[in-house]
Write an enzyme that holds these catalytic residues in place. Structure first.
Site, short mmCIF file in Angstrom:
data_model
loop_
_atom_site.label_atom_id
_atom_site.label_comp_id
_atom_site.label_asym_id
_atom_site.label_seq_id
_atom_site.Cartn_x
_atom_site.Cartn_y
_atom_site.Cartn_z
N ASP A 201 0.86 -1.19 0.00
CA ASP A 201 0.00 0.00 0.00
C ASP A 201 0.89 1.24 0.00
O ASP A 201 0.68 2.18 0.76
CB ASP A 201 -0.92 -0.01 1.23
CG ASP A 201 -2.03 1.02 1.13
OD1 ASP A 201 -2.43 1.37 0.00
OD2 ASP A 201 -2.48 1.50 2.19
N ASN A 206 1.64 7.13 2.88
CA ASN A 206 2.32 6.21 3.79
C ASN A 206 3.83 6.42 3.80
O ASN A 206 4.59 5.50 4.11
CB ASN A 206 1.99 4.76 3.41
CG ASN A 206 0.67 4.29 3.98
OD1 ASN A 206 0.21 4.81 4.99
ND2 ASN A 206 0.04 3.34 3.33
N ASP A 217 3.55 2.12 8.00
CA ASP A 217 2.28 1.41 7.96
C ASP A 217 2.32 0.21 7.01
O ASP A 217 1.78 0.25 5.91
CB ASP A 217 1.13 2.34 7.59
CG ASP A 217 -0.23 1.70 7.87
OD1 ASP A 217 -0.26 0.56 8.37
OD2 ASP A 217 -1.25 2.34 7.57
#
Length: 328
Positions: A201, A206, A217
């Site tokens: 992700d 992030n 994360d």
């Protein structure tokens, strides 16, 4: 499934304080909620003025072994002198349990948000990700899944087409266009890649900056093709993305080899993310935070725009894939 636990309704401030006290951590500053939909995350200081971030994992998503795998991965990165935020070990554990909730403490790190138009920061992300993938390729996750059509498209299609949230007047067109999109992805998707452990992700939200890039994360971490951690960092028109990608891969390959055959997967992966994201919101709709955050999900106009986006994505997948600049 316990709906109250699934939607965090039982995660009261008192329970949070008691859970932290159960591992010998006593909050002295109050709890500051941080932005997170999937989990619940709070920042605080303890009685020794040590600043922490505590994450309560959404029940019924990852099991304990899967969370431990994520923690072991970030710990390996730290041991390799890669700037990452690894969990705090307390009583020889990084995952703790209290009244049905799994939770983890992390050190609170002061940093600012990554700037997508800052070339120095972009270059730092490229080298950092190359180093991360160098470690990631050494072995795979055993308990976490591998990116594929089943989770991201087939399961998501079932969730979307069975949802009562989506307006009825959209459902027929949704079934037709979504089926076309999935069939198009199937035509261009291939498994001719060596899976590695991924952040999975890796978008600008992030990434933090503190003299160098810090990718944070790893909650969505799983196995998959390396390009999954790269394509979301590109922005602008196709030529701008081509320039960015060429520069990125040049720095990335100082640490990790990149299989250029993965470039054809960028648009299929984008389609998978779009569909999976919509299904994720619908799947979490019983959590009161989601209707508040995504009130437009029940609007006809929103879904009409989504259908247009699906059709546009079909054309993007069929178009020639992004290529690196030729080096003379």
């Amino acid at each position: 499934m316990n709906n109250s636990a699934f939607s965090f309704q039982t995660l009261t401030p008192e329970l949070i304080l008691d859970s932290l006290a159960s591992i010998g951590i006593y909050v002295d500053s109050g709890l500051t909620a941080l932005n997170s939909y999937e989990n619940r995350v709070y920042q605080f200081s303890d009685e020794n003025r040590t600043r922490y971030v505590v994450k309560y994992y959404r029940p019924h998503r990852w099991n304990k072994l899967q969370i431990i795998e994520e923690h072991q991965f970030t710990q390996q990165l730290v041991q390799a002198d890669i700037t990452a935020i690894a969990p705090t070990t307390i009583n020889n554990n990084t995952v703790h349990e209290y009244q049905g909730y799994l939770f983890t403490l992390f050190p609170s790190v002061g940093a600012r948000q990554y700037e997508i138009d800052n070339l120095q920061q972009f270059d730092s992300v490229a080298t950092t990700l190359g180093r991360i993938h160098q470690i990631a390729a050494k072995h795979l996750f055993k308990d976490r899944p591998t990116i594929g059509l089943q989770e991201y498209l087939y399961k998501s299609k079932e969730i979307l087409l069975s949802s009562v949230i989506i307006p009825k007047e959209i459902q027929t067109d949704l079934k037709i266009i979504l089926t076309n999109l999935i069939q198009t992805v199937e035509q261009y998707w291939h498994n001719d890649w060596q899976p590695i452990r991924l952040h999975a992700d890796c978008h600008p939200g992030n990434i933090l900056w503190h003299d160098q890039a810090i990718i944070v994360d790893f909650d969505d971490a799983r196995n998959g093709p390396a390009i999954q951690d790269i394509w979301m960092l590109l922005n602008g028109d196709q030529q701008q993305q081509r320039i960015q990608l060429s520069s990125f891969i040049e720095l990335y390959e100082e640490f990790s080899l990149f299989n250029h055959d993965q470039l054809i997967l960028i648009e299929p992966l984008r389609a998978m993310r779009i569909v999976h994201h919509l299904a994720w919101i619908i799947q979490r709709w019983q959590d009161p935070a989601f209707p508040r955050a995504f009130p437009w999900l029940t609007d006809v106009d929103f879904w009409q725009q989504q259908l247009k986006q699906f059709n546009q994505q079909i054309e993007a997948i069929k178009a020639p894939p992004l290529q690196l600049l030729s080096i003379m």
